[in-house]
Design a protein around this motif. Structure first.
Motif, PDB file in Angstrom:
ATOM      1  N   GLN A 196      -5.194   1.420  -2.391  1.00 27.41           N
ATOM      2  CA  GLN A 196      -4.372   1.055  -1.125  1.00 27.41           C
ATOM      3  C   GLN A 196      -5.108   0.235  -0.232  1.00 27.41           C
ATOM      4  N   GLY A 197      -6.478   0.601  -0.338  1.00 28.04           N
ATOM      5  CA  GLY A 197      -7.395   0.250   0.515  1.00 28.04           C
ATOM      6  C   GLY A 197      -7.401  -1.447   0.466  1.00 28.04           C
ATOM      7  N   ASN A 198      -7.447  -2.029  -0.840  1.00 27.90           N
ATOM      8  CA  ASN A 198      -7.213  -3.394  -0.912  1.00 27.90           C
ATOM      9  C   ASN A 198      -6.304  -4.030  -0.120  1.00 27.90           C
ATOM     10  N   LEU A 241     -13.961  -1.343  -1.804  1.00 29.36           N
ATOM     11  CA  LEU A 241     -12.684  -0.972  -1.168  1.00 29.36           C
ATOM     12  C   LEU A 241     -11.900  -0.111  -2.044  1.00 29.36           C
ATOM     13  N   LEU A 274      -4.378  -2.687   2.298  1.00 31.44           N
ATOM     14  CA  LEU A 274      -4.418  -2.163   3.729  1.00 31.44           C
ATOM     15  C   LEU A 274      -5.377  -3.283   4.340  1.00 31.44           C
ATOM     16  N   THR A 275      -6.485  -3.657   3.917  1.00 31.27           N
ATOM     17  CA  THR A 275      -7.591  -4.796   4.292  1.00 31.27           C
ATOM     18  C   THR A 275      -6.830  -6.010   4.414  1.00 31.27           C
ATOM     19  N   ALA A 291       0.969  -1.227  -0.046  1.00 29.71           N
ATOM     20  CA  ALA A 291      -0.063  -0.011   0.074  1.00 29.71           C
ATOM     21  C   ALA A 291       0.838   1.290   0.204  1.00 29.71           C
ATOM     22  N   PHE A 347     -11.610   3.570  -0.504  1.00 31.53           N
ATOM     23  CA  PHE A 347     -10.037   3.855  -0.078  1.00 31.53           C
ATOM     24  C   PHE A 347      -9.268   4.286  -0.964  1.00 31.53           C
TER      25      PHE A 347
END
Length: 394
Positions: free
Chosen positions: A163-165, A156, A167-168, A92, A160
């Motif tokens: 990056q959200g993918n 996601l 970070l999850t 991310a 977000f």
């Protein structure tokens, strides 16, 4: 907590760890087209974000299989999940697409551990019949990942950014790593190390090869067909992508049905009967699609119907067949599971590569590749020796 409650909790954590490893591809998939704009680079380089993960996972299957034969799988599982979480977080933060590709290779490598260690741990957590049912449930949930993870990935991405993918994945993998660390002493004690022979012993053992290769042939044939189906349906058959989605959803539903019936059916008819019957049913489904294609058929709904036996057959044979392959590794559970999963990847890749040059010619070449590979599963089951002991029934 009771022994059964601990076993169920441990199984849940193994299920989550394995699912997160699979989600490393499908959850990230929706973000790939936006990566060149965000990080620079070309669309072709962005596709390597997927390829690098798969390559890393393939190496990870072999590496963790070997490590699991030498060190405590519980510690390896904790370490791999922690590394997977850390590398996901670094993904991310990647400033360039080139660095992201490199990190994705490491992410795939560390994400393979749970898939390697889960079957052996499940075999120790439950008695044989319950272990087959647990593997069936594991396979059912895993089959939903390619269908559901991209949907979550789209949400996601919109909420977000790309990056959200990642970070999850980092947060979830970190949470599972902590939970496994807390439960470590309740997980099965590692078996005696198997340092002699290694993968060479397994590759020379016809009993292990009977179960590993036949499982890989049935699953690899189905994956070969799935990988080529979108291009065939939307190309030569002039169908819609929605037709492929219908085929996939229907296939997954029948696979889950078969996988969750497999334990009960194995109790009643014997696991060897279900392994052979499931392989034969899947091969007959592929042959039926081939016959329909040769006859000039191309109606997507007919293909959906003919695709059902391939999935139902895999569901029937998958849990008892995978369990038998792990048992046939004769205590070398980590190497046995890792090698089997690697063979599945290689068979699917080989079948896809063989069908690729002919994909524009219609349904027949793709169906022929799937039928040839799935038919090999039945031949292997007949030709190679079986395990001497049964889980129950003839």
């Amino acid at each position: 907590m009771t022994t059964r409650s601990i076993a169920l909790l441990a199984f849940t954590l193994l299920l989550m760890g394995t699912t997160l490893g699979l989600a490393g591809t499908d959850l990230v998939l929706p973000a790939v087209p936006s990566l060149p704009e965000a990080l620079g680079g070309s669309p072709a380089l962005a596709q390597l974000v997927l390829a690098a993960f798969v390559a890393g996972a393939g190496l990870g299957l072999v590496a963790f299989g070997e490590l699991g034969a030498r060190f405590d799988p519980r510690l390896l599982l904790i370490g791999s999940l922690a590394a997977y979480a850390s590398i996901s977080a670094l993904c991310a933060l990647a400033p360039t697409l080139e660095l992201l590709v490199a990190l994705r290779f490491l992410q795939g490598l560390t994400g393979a551990a749970a898939a390697v260690f889960a079957p052996g741990m499940i075999r120790q957590l439950f008695e044989e019949r319950s272990a087959v049912r647990a593997i069936g449930l594991l396979a059912s949930v895993e089959s939903l990942v390619p269908a559901l993870a991209p949907i979550a990935g789209v949400w996601l991405l919109h909420a977000f950014g790309w990056q959200g993918n990642f970070l999850t994945l980092a947060v979830l993998a970190g949470a599972v790593a902590i939970a496994v660390l807390v439960l470590k002493d309740r997980l099965p004690e590692p078996q005696a190390r198997s340092l002699t022979g290694g993968y060479g012993r397994l590759l020379a053992d016809p009993v292990y090869l009977r179960y590993a290769l036949s499982h890989a042939a049935t699953l690899g044939a189905l994956l070969t067909f799935v990988f080529g189906a979108p291009a065939v349906i939307t190309g030569p058959l002039e169908g819609r992508l929605a037709d492929f989605v219908t085929m996939q959803v229907t296939g997954i539903a029948f696979f889950i049905l078969g996988a969750n019936l497999a334990g009960w059916l194995a109790d009643r008819f014997g696991p060897e009967t279900m392994i052979l019957a499931g392989s034969a049913l899947s091969a007959l489904g592929a042959l039926a699609i081939l016959a329909y294609a040769v006859a000039g058929g191309g109606e997507p709904l007919v293909i959906v119907a003919l695709f059902v036996p391939m999935n139902l057959g895999l569901g029937f044979r998958g849990p008892p067949g995978f369990y038998k392959a792990v048992v046939a590794s004769r205590g070398d559970d980590a190497r046995g599971a890792g090698l089997l999963l690697l063979i599945v990847l290689l068979v699917a890749a080989g079948g896809t590569a063989a069908a690729a040059p002919f994909i524009t010619q219609g349904l027949a070449p793709l169906a022929l590749a799937a039928a040839a590979v799935s038919g090999l599963s039945v031949v292997l089951l007949v030709a190679l020796p079986r395990l001497e002991t049964e889980m129950g029934g003839p």
